[in-house]
Design an enzyme around this catalytic site. Structure first.
Site: not given
Ligand code: GRF
Length: 201
Positions: A13-15, A93, A108, A110, A151, A180-181
């Site tokens: 869950g870092t995103n 998916i 999403n 990626h 994707d 980036a993310e």
């Molecule tokens: C990230 O690399 C994201 O791009 C991919 O899965 C990973 C999830 O990481 N879809 P986190 O759970 O958000 O840390």
């Protein structure tokens, strides 16, 4: 009214954390109403609880079928009156049956520059392993709308990241996340929420 966001997670869950941290600054047109996890042990659930965000667990194996799993997610989306769905490391998916109900409303992230290193089988470290194997000098992250092709939906935003000599899949994954993310996902979520807010004015 702020757009109501559901974040779907399966792992660390870092995103999700980047979205939580963006609330009130980068992310102003939407707010996270619920975090839905496909995995009861996901650390992402703890992150949501720490931020006082509602959590729901929907496990595919307990639902018994893809249809029942998606119906259970739909029920949560309905309960929280969700406008926008963000897949942030969600490992299951979703079928066309689900995605076609939410056109232009599922995002999403990626960890590559689509169309490189994407599609079925390209997830987690595998994406970065493939990039290193191919010898690309630049990789990055992509936020895109989700449709029935893994994707394959419309690209919303991309950000490039350098591959450096001596990179391992782990070091590259970390750089792509940091550079980036975690920047791109809040920005793209805000852009989609702001556009939808305009539409509903
Ligand atoms: C990230 O690399 C994201 O791009 C991919 O899965 C990973 C999830 O990481 N879809 P986190 O759970 O958000 O840390």
């Amino acid at each position: 009214m702020k757009m109501q966001i559901a974040v779907l997670v399966s792992g660390g869950g870092t995103n999700l954390q980047a979205l939580i941290d963006a609330q009130g600054n980068t992310l102003t047109s939407g707010e996270i109403a619920v975090v839905i996890s496909g995995n009861p042990n996901a650390y992402a659930l703890q992150r949501a609880q720490n931020a006082h965000i509602a959590t729901e667990i929907v496990e595919k194996k307990r639902c018994g079928s893809q249809e029942a799993f998606e119906a259970a997610i739909e029920a949560v989306l309905c309960r929280y009156k969700i406008d926008v769905i963000v897949l942030a490391g969600f490992m299951t998916i979703l079928s066309e049956n689900f995605t076609k109900k939410h056109p232009g409303r599922i995002l999403n992230i990626h960890p590559s520059l689509i169309p490189s290193f994407c599609g079925e089988g390209f997830y987690g470290l595998r994406v970065h392993e493939a990039a290193l194997r191919r010898g690309v000098k630049v990789t990055g992250a992509t936020v895109h709308f989700v449709n029935e092709i893994p994707d394959g939906g419309q690209i919303i935003a991309q950000k490039a990241v350098d591959v450096l000599p001596g990179d391992t899949p782990e070091s590259l994954q970390k750089r792509v996340m940091e550079q980036a993310e975690w920047i791109l996902l809040p920005q793209a979520t805000e852009a989609v929420c702001a556009a939808l807010q305009e539409e509903t004015l």
